[in-house]
Design an enzyme around this catalytic site. Structure first.
Site, mmCIF file in Angstrom:
data_model
loop_
_atom_site.group_PDB
_atom_site.id
_atom_site.type_symbol
_atom_site.label_atom_id
_atom_site.label_comp_id
_atom_site.label_asym_id
_atom_site.label_seq_id
_atom_site.Cartn_x
_atom_site.Cartn_y
_atom_site.Cartn_z
ATOM 1 N N ASP A 143 27.720 64.836 39.562
ATOM 2 C CA ASP A 143 28.175 63.627 38.192
ATOM 3 C C ASP A 143 28.133 64.524 37.012
ATOM 4 O O ASP A 143 26.810 65.653 36.865
ATOM 5 C CB ASP A 143 27.402 62.556 38.475
ATOM 6 C CG ASP A 143 27.954 61.726 37.437
ATOM 7 O OD1 ASP A 143 29.251 61.132 36.635
ATOM 8 O OD2 ASP A 143 27.037 61.239 36.709
ATOM 9 N N LYS A 144 28.259 64.106 35.894
ATOM 10 C CA LYS A 144 27.682 64.953 34.943
ATOM 11 C C LYS A 144 27.076 64.650 33.773
ATOM 12 O O LYS A 144 25.472 64.368 33.839
ATOM 13 C CB LYS A 144 28.637 64.893 33.412
ATOM 14 C CG LYS A 144 28.335 66.054 32.383
ATOM 15 C CD LYS A 144 29.379 66.857 31.714
ATOM 16 C CE LYS A 144 30.516 65.282 30.789
ATOM 17 N NZ LYS A 144 29.719 64.413 30.155
ATOM 18 N N GLU A 192 25.637 52.901 23.253
ATOM 19 C CA GLU A 192 25.586 51.592 22.551
ATOM 20 C C GLU A 192 24.455 51.386 22.041
ATOM 21 O O GLU A 192 24.507 50.973 20.992
ATOM 22 C CB GLU A 192 25.809 50.642 23.366
ATOM 23 C CG GLU A 192 26.484 48.694 22.683
ATOM 24 C CD GLU A 192 27.395 48.641 22.817
ATOM 25 O OE1 GLU A 192 27.358 47.752 24.465
ATOM 26 O OE2 GLU A 192 28.681 48.412 22.605
ATOM 27 N N GLY A 232 33.625 61.523 34.225
ATOM 28 C CA GLY A 232 35.099 60.802 33.055
ATOM 29 C C GLY A 232 35.473 61.253 32.150
ATOM 30 O O GLY A 232 35.829 60.387 31.201
#
Length: 1202
Positions: A450-451, A547, A725
Site C-alpha cells: 500500500d502507499k 480532515e 487509491g
C-alpha cells in the site's frame, strides 16, 4: 425534525467489503473467487457477512423489558431430534474447547487427523498382532506417546487459560433493570431485551442499543481497543426520542418498544434496524449501538437495551480462525512423506516376495528352522510383508512434524526478540503472529505494498492551496529565509501548526476577499471532526489525518470550529461566533469520494458545501462555474509535488428545492433493503451544479529508510508493486522519490498497456485455433527493447475478478505476463477489492510466492489474500495488524525480515529436512541389507531399544539446533549482499532433487555401515579366543558406527558453531553410550528378563580393540566422500554464500555509501469515512474504513539521509 442520516457503506459496484473490514473471516474467500485456488473454503457454519440486508433478513425481534416474549414458541429452534431451545443466546460465553470428560477423546481425535500420527497408530496396532509383530510394541508406543503427550500438554495449558478467562468474564457484574429497579447481576444472567445501566470505565456486556446517557444529546464515548486495537475514543449517540423520554428509572421500566433488526452477523461496520415505539418508526444504525468488548469512557453513566447477547454478539461472531496458509515447503514435505511411504510399500513387497521364494527353496527344507506352524510359503510371505512394514517404518519419521513445529516456534521468537526491528518511539517490537510461515519469508518473489501510511507516514500537514484560481499560497519551511507566521493574534491557534506565507494570512485577516473567507469557512464547517475541550484547549478528533489537518488550518486562519450538537455546528469567524443549523450531512465513502453538508445560515439562506476528489467534483460542477482551468493547472502542479489534493465547492439551494429533497432523504433513511444505495441515489440528486471555490494540497512525508529498502529488495530480485487509491501523478512522483522508479526505466502507462494487450489478442485471434489447442508455445515478451520497464495503470477491467472461462481469462493472463516483465508496477485508483484481485491474479497465473504489506482496514483483503501478510502498526489503528501474519512499525524493517530472518529460516529448514531424511534412511536401510542374510524373515538388525531411542535421544538434538541456529553468513553480510536471497526464490535448497540426493546418501551410508562390520565379522577371532562375531555384538557395532557417522555428518553441515551445537553433538554420543551400557547391564536384565535381552553385549563387544577399529573404519569411509565433495564444491563451484563467507573472512567490509538526498513526498486524500451520520443524528464515532479513493495510512518523519 431530526435529520439523521445513514453513514453510507461502500456498496454498489464494489460489494459489501470494499471498506474491507478485517473482521469477517470468510469475506476474502467468498468475495475473491480468483484467490481461492486450492485453499480450504470457510467452514459451512461460519457466519457470512450479509451482502445486502433485505427486509426478509430483518428477522430478529427484541421486546424491551419483556423476558417472556423471547421464550415464545415462534422463537424456538430445534437443537436435536425434538429438543428445542430459544434462538436467543444467553450472555454467558464459552471459548474453551475441552472439559474434563472430552479432553482425552477430542484431543486424540484432533491429533490423529494428522496423517503421520494415524500412520503410527496403525503401525502400533500391527505390532500388537503376534503373528506379524517383528518389533516389540514399545518401539512405536514410546515415541508416539511422547509426540502426542507434548502436543496434548500444550493444548491443555492453552485451554485452561481459556477456561479461566471465560469464568472471569462471565462473572463480571453489571446493573440490570428487573422488577422496576436496577439490580446487580452477573454478565452470564443478562438476557436479550434487558435494560442495562453502565458506568464510566465499565466494559459493555453485550451488543446494546444506546438509549440515553448523562452527557448532552445522549453522547457516549467508547474505547474500541478490544475490537480493532485502537485506543482513541469513538462517539456513539442515542436517538433523540429516547434521549428525551428515557432518563429516569421509572421511564426506563415503562419502556416497551419493539426492535426489528438484522440477524446476528460478523460485520462490525454495519447494523440496520427499526424501533417501533408508540406507533412511531425510528431508523437504527451502527452508531446507536454499543458493541460488546468496548469500554465506556468520559461518560458518567448510560442506559441501553440488549439486542444481541453472548455468542450472537459481533465480537464473538468474529472469533473464527482466519484462512489457513501453508508454505511451499510444507506441501513438498507432505509429498515426500507420501513418496517415502510408496518406497516403503515397494521395498516391503519386494522383501516379502523374497521371503516366499527363500522359504520354498531353503526354509521349508531346513529341519532346524521348523517352527511347528503349518503355513505355506505365500502366507508366510504375506506375514513377512507386514513384518517389514513394521521394521522399516522409521523411514517415515514420527518426530519430523514435531521437530518442524519446534524449529518454527524458535524462529518466530527470534523475530520477536530482534532489537533491530524494535521501534523505540512507539515502543513497538516486531511480532510474528503465526509460527507456520517463517521459511516462506525466504522465498518471496512479489511484494504488494500500500502507499499511504506504509511507504509514507500518514501524518498530514497543510502545505498549499489555490483560491478562486488565484495564487497558489505556499507553506514551505525551506523556501527563502522567511519567518514562520506569528499566530499570537489568534488565541485559538494551534501552536504546532507551521505556516510560512504571511501574505495569505494578512489577506484573510483583511476580510476583503470573499472567496478566501468562503474557502476557510468551508474547511471549518464541512467535516466530521469531533471537538473536546481539555483544560481550555480545543482538541480535535478526526476520522482521517487529512480532515484533521484541514480543520486545524482553518482554525489557525481564524475560522475556528468550536462545537456541534445533533443539528447545529458553531464556529468562530475571525472574532464573532456563529451557529449554523445543520440540515443534513452527506458523508464520505470510497465510492462517492466526496462529502457534503447542507447548512441553514442565521439569515435563513440554505447552502451546500462540498469537498472531494477532483475527478468526482469536476463532473458535478455547474456549466457557469469559474476558475476550472486555473484550478486544474494548480492541481497538476500539486500532484507533481506529491501532495494530496482536494477540491472545495458550494451550491445555494432554495427552500422549496430543499423541502422536496428532504422528503426523499427521509424515505431513503427508512428503507430496509439497500438503504445505502437508496441514500447514494438521493445524494446524487442534490450534489450537482456546484460552484468551485478552490483546492487544498496536503503533504504526507515518506517514512525513514524507504528508498534504501526498496533498492535493496530490488537487488534481491523481488518485484515490488504499489497498489494505491491515489491519482496517477501523485503515485508516480512517490514512485520516483522512494526509488521504485529510476531514471533508466522506460515507463508505460494505461493507454500503452491497452494497445499492447489488444495487439496481442488480435494476433491470437488471427492464429489458427489448432495452434492454440496444441501445446502452448512460450509467448514472446511484450517489451522487446533492452532496459528496464515500469508500468503505471489506473484501475482497469483486468483487476475485476470473475468466474470466467479459459478464453475469457486470457486478457488477465496477458496483463499479468506483461506486468511481471516489469521491474516495478504502480496501480492507481484501486479499491480494496481490486487490491486483493491483483494479488490473487499473480498467485494464480505465476504460481509465485507473494507478500502484501499495508497498515489500514482497506489493506485487509490484500493481506489475507497473499501467501504472507504483513501489517504495519501505524496511524490507522490495528485492523491490518490483526489480520496479518507478521507485524512491525516501519516499512524499512521489511528488508531485515526477508533478507535476514526469512533467508536464515529457509536455509535452516532446508538443511534440517535434508539431514533428517538422510539420517532416517541411513538408519532404516541397514535392515534392508540385513534381510539378504536373514532369509528375508523381517528380523531386525539392531537392538529394539536402540530403534526406540534413535530418533528421540541419539540423533535429534544436533539437527534440531542446526534448524534453529545455523547461519551461512551473518546478518550484516546478508543485508549487504541481497543476491544471497536468490536460492530461496528458486527453491534450490530443498526440492525433489535434494530429496533423492539425501536418499542415495542414506543408501550409501547404510551400505557401508552394514557391509564393513559384516566383512570384519565374517571370519574373526577375538583376543581371548572368543569369537565376537555374534548377532548382538554386530548390532552394537553397526549402531555405534551409525551414531558416530550421523553426529559427525551434521557437524560437517553446520556453518555456525556455538557452544550449544558442540554440546549437542558430544552429548548425543555420550547419551548413546550411557544408555546402552545401562540397558545391557545385568541388573536391569534381572528385573525385566524378557524386555532387556542384550545382557553384557556392549561391554563384551566394546572391550575388543578390533571392533573399535571396525567402527573407526566404517565412520571414516562413510564421511570421506562427503568431505571430498564439499571441498571440491567450495573450491571449484562455490555458491554465492561461499564467496560472501570468503569475502567476510578476508576483510571487514566497509559500510554502505548511501546517496545523499533530501526528500519530501506526499499524497492525494486519506480517506476514511467521517463521523457524519453519527453527528447529524447526534451520533459520533471515529471510523476507520479507509476509502480507496486515496487510502490513508501511516507514520514517519521528514527525512534527509547523508
Amino acid at each position: 425534525a431530526k435529520m439523521s442520516r445513514r453513514r453510507t457503506d461502500s456498496q454498489g459496484s464494489l460489494g459489501p467489503d470494499d471498506e474491507a473490514m478485517p473482521y469477517s473471516d470468510d469475506e476474502t474467500d467468498d468475495e475473491l473467487a480468483v484467490s481461492s485456488e486450492g485453499e480450504p473454503e470457510a467452514p459451512p457454519g461460519a457466519p457470512h457477512p450479509p451482502v445486502e440486508t433485505r427486509p426478509s433478513d430483518m428477522g430478529w425481534k427484541v421486546k424491551a423489558n419483556d423476558r417472556a416474549y423471547h421464550q415464545l414458541p415462534e422463537f424456538q429452534k430445534k437443537v436435536f431430534l425434538c429438543i428445542k431451545k430459544s434462538r436467543y443466546s444467553g450472555n454467558a460465553i464459552k471459548t474453551y474447547k475441552y472439559n474434563a470428560f472430552t479432553f482425552l477423546p477430542l484431543n486424540l481425535y484432533e491429533q490423529l487427523k494428522r496423517a503421520a500420527n494415524l500412520y503410527f497408530l496403525a503401525l502400533l496396532i500391527l505390532q500388537i498382532i503376534p503373528e506379524i509383530s517383528t518389533l516389540p510394541w514399545y518401539t512405536t508406543l514410546i515415541p508416539l506417546v511422547v509426540v502426542l503427550g507434548v502436543t496434548a500438554i500444550k493444548d491443555l495449558v492453552d485451554d485452561l487459560a481459556r477456561h479461566r478467562m471465560d469464568k472471569e468474564i462471565n462473572n463480571r457484574k453489571s446493573e440490570v433493570l428487573l422488577n422496576g429497579r436496577f439490580q446487580e447481576a452477573k454478565w452470564r444472567d443478562i438476557q436479550v431485551g434487558d435494560v442495562v445501566r453502565m458506568k464510566k470505565n465499565d466494559f459493555i456486556p453485550a451488543d446494546i442499543l444506546l438509549l440515553s446517557s448523562s452527557n448532552p444529546n445522549s453522547l457516549c464515548y467508547v474505547e474500541t481497543a478490544e475490537l480493532d486495537g485502537e485506543t482513541n475514543l469513538k462517539f456513539k449517540m442515542g436517538l433523540r426520542v429516547t434521549d428525551e423520554r428515557l432518563q429516569e428509572e421509572r421511564q426506563l421500566a415503562e419502556f416497551n418498544a419493539l426492535i426489528e433488526c438484522e440477524e446476528p452477523n460478523n460485520r462490525l461496520d454495519k447494523f440496520l434496524g427499526m424501533m417501533l415505539w408508540n406507533r412511531e418508526q425510528y431508523p437504527l444504525e451502527l452508531d446507536n449501538m454499543l458493541l460488546r468488548g468496548c469500554k465506556v469512557r468520559n461518560t458518567e453513566e448510560c442506559h441501553g437495551l440488549v439486542i444481541f447477547a453472548g455468542a450472537d454478539t459481533k465480537i464473538m461472531r468474529n472469533g473464527g480462525k482466519t484462512r489457513f496458509k501453508r508454505t511451499k515447503i510444507d506441501e513438498l514435505m507432505n509429498y515426500m512423506v507420501y513418496t517415502i511411504f510408496a518406497l516403503l510399500l515397494l521395498v516391503a513387497a519386494g522383501l516379502a516376495i523374497g521371503h516366499t521364494y527363500w522359504y520354498e527353496d531353503i526354509g521349508s527344507k531346513a529341519w532346524y528352522l521348523y517352527d511347528g506352524k503349518d503355513q505355506d510359503a505365500s502366507y508366510r510371505g504375506f506375514l513377512s510383508f507386514w513384518g517389514y512394514i513394521i521394521v522399516l517404518n522409521t523411514m517415515v519419521p514420527i518426530s519430523l512434524y514435531v521437530s518442524v513445529e519446534v524449529i518454527r516456534l524458535g524462529q518466530s521468537k527470534f523475530i520477536n526478540w530482534d532489537l533491530q526491528m524494535y521501534f523505540a518511539e512507539k515502543d513497538t517490537p516486531a511480532k510474528a503472529r503465526t509460527t507456520t510461515l517463517n521459511e516462506q519469508l525466504g522465498q518471496i518473489e512479489y511484494i504488494f505494498s500500500d502507499k499511504t501510511g506504509t511507504l509514507t507516514q500518514n501524518i498530514m500537514a497543510f502545505k498549499k492551496c489555490t483560491i478562486a484560481g488565484r495564487k497558489k499560497w505556499i507553506n514551505e519551511p525551506f523556501s527563502a529565509p522567511r519567518q514562520p507566521v506569528d499566530w499570537s493574534w489568534n488565541r485559538y491557534a494551534d501552536k504546532k501548526f507551521q505556516f510560512m506565507d504571511n501574505y495569505l494570512v494578512a489577506h484573510v485577516r483583511s476580510k476583503k476577499d470573499r472567496d478566501a473567507m468562503e474557502f476557510f469557512k468551508l474547511l471549518s464547517l464541512c467535516h466530521t471532526v469531533m471537538v473536546e475541550n481539555k483544560d481550555g484547549e480545543l482538541v480535535y478528533q478526526a476520522a482521517s489525518p487529512d480532515e484533521g489537518a484541514l480543520v486545524t488550518a482553518a482554525r489557525n486562519f481564524g475560522f475556528v470550529f468550536l462545537s456541534r450538537t445533533q443539528d447545529t455546528i458553531t464556529i468562530r469567524e475571525m472574532d464573532q461566533e456563529t451557529t449554523y443549523e445543520m440540515l443534513a450531512l452527506l458523508d464520505f465513502n470510497s465510492d462517492r469520494k466526496r462529502m457534503s453538508i447542507i447548512l441553514k445560515f442565521p439569515d435563513g439562506r440554505i447552502r451546500l458545501y462540498c469537498k472531494g476528489a477532483d475527478t468526482v467534483i469536476y463532473e458535478r460542477l455547474a456549466p457557469n462555474s469559474r476558475h476550472k482551468e486555473t484550478t486544474q493547472t494548480a492541481l497538476d502542479v500539486f500532484a507533481n509535488e506529491t501532495l494530496r489534493t482536494l477540491c472545495l465547492c458550494y451550491k445555494d439551494i432554495s427552500a422549496q428545492e430543499y423541502e422536496a429533497w428532504s422528503r426523499k432523504h427521509k424515505d431513503a433513511q427508512l428503507t430496509l433493503s439497500n438503504r445505502d444505495a437508496a441514500l447514494d441515489r438521493v445524494y446524487e440528486q442534490i450534489e450537482n451544479n456546484l460552484m468551485l471555490i478552490g483546492a487544498t494540497a496536503i503533504e504526507d512525508k515518506l517514512q525513514d529508510g524507504v528508498p534504501e529498502t526498496i533498492a535493496k529488495l530490488a537487488k534481491a530480485d523481488i518485484k515490488i508493486w504499489v497498489l494505491t487509491g491515489d491519482k496517477k501523478e501523485t503515485a508516480e512522483n512517490i514512485g520516483y522519490s522512494c526509488s521504485l522508479l529510476t531514471d533508466d526505466m522506460q515507463i508505460h502507462y494505461g493507454e500503452d498497456v491497452n494497445e499492447k494487450l489488444s495487439i496481442r489478442q488480435a494476433n491470437r485471434r488471427n492464429e489458427p485455433q489448432t495452434v492454440y489447442r496444441r501445446k502452448k508455445k512460450p509467448a514472446e515478451p511484450f517489451f522487446t527493447q533492452p532496459g528496464k520497464n515500469a508500468l503505471i495503470i489506473t484501475g482497469g477491467c483486468w483487476l475485476h475478478d470473475g468466474k470466467r472461462s479459459e478464453m475469457n481469462s486470457l486478457p488477465q493472463i496477458d496483463f499479468v505476463d506483461m506486468a511481471c516483465e516489469c521491474e516495478a508496477v504502480i496501480c492507481c485508483r484501486v479499491t480494496p477489492k481490486q487490491k486483493a484481485n491483483v494479488v490473487s491474479l499473480v498467485k494464480k497465473y505465476k504460481k509465485a510466492v507473494t507478500l502484501s504489506i499495508g497498515d489500514g482496514a482497506n489493506d485487509v483483503n490484500m493481506i489475507k489474500t497473499a501467501d504472507i501478510g504483513v501489517g504495519i502498526s501505524g496511524q490507522e489503528g490495528m485492523q491490518a495488524v490483526m489480520s496479518s501474519d507478521y507485524a512491525f512499525a516501519q516499512f524499512r524493517y521489511l528488508q531485515r525480515l526477508l533478507l535476514v530472518h526469512g533467508r536464515w529460516s529457509y536455509i535452516r529448514m532446508c538443511k534440517f529436512l535434508r539431514f533428517f531424511f538422510f539420517k532416517n534412511f541411513a538408519f532404516t536401510l541397514v535392515h534392508f541389507w540385513y534381510s539378504f542374510f536373514s532369509g528375508y524373515s523381517s528380523q531386525v538388525a539392531y537392538e529394539d531399544w536402540f530403534i526406540t531411542l534413535y530418533n528421540l535421544c541419539y540423533s535429534s538434538l544436533p539437527v534440531l539446533l542446526v534448524g534453529l541456529l545455523d547461519q551461512d553468513v551473518n546478518d550484516r553480510l546478508s543485508l549487504k549482499f541481497p543476491k544471497l536471497y536468490l536460492p530461496g526464490q528458486q527453491g534450490t535448497l530443498f526440492n525433489y532433487k535434494n530429496f533423492f540426493i539425501s536418499l542415495f546418501h542414506g543408501i550409501f551410508v547404510s551400505l557401508i555401515i552394514f557391509f564393513i562390520p559384516y566383512g570384519a565379522f565374517l571370519q574373526t577371532m577375538g583376543q581371548d579366543g572368543e569369537a565376537p562375531s555374534d548377532y548382538q555384538s554386530f548390532a552394537v557395532v553397526t549402531a555405534s558406527s551409525l551414531i558416530f557417522t550421523v553426529n559427525l555428518q551434521i557437524s560437517l553441515d553446520t556453518s555456525y558453531w556455538t557452544f550449544v551445537n558442540c554440546f549437542a553433538v558430544l552429548g548425543s554420543i555420550a547419551i548413546y553410550f550411557g544408555i546402552m551400557f545401562d540397558i545391557h547391564s545385568a541388573g536391569i536384565h534381572v528385573i525385566f528378563p524378557s524386555i532387556f535381552t542384550f545382557t553384557g553385549a556392549a561391554s563384551n563387544a566394546l572391550r575388543q580393540p578390533y571392533l573399535w577399529l571396525t567402527i573407526i573404519l566404517t565412520v571414516g569411509i562413510s564421511l570421506l566422500p562427503v568431505i571430498c565433495i564439499q571441498f571440491l564444491h567450495k573450491t571449484i563451484w562455490p555458491s554465492v554464500g561461499d564467496k560472501v563467507r570468503h569475502l567476510g573472512k578476508k576483510k571487514q567490509p566497509s559500510a554502505f555509501q548511501r546517496g545523499r538526498r533530501s526528500r519530501r513526498s506526499a499524497y492525494a486524500f486519506s480517506h476514511s469515512r467521517g463521523y457524519a451520520d453519527l453527528i447529524s443524528s447526534g451520533r459520533s464515532i471515529r471510523r476507520l474504513i479507509f476509502s480507496e479513493f486515496v487510502p490513508a495510512h501511516h507514520h514517519w518523519s521528514h527525512f534527509v539521509v547523508q
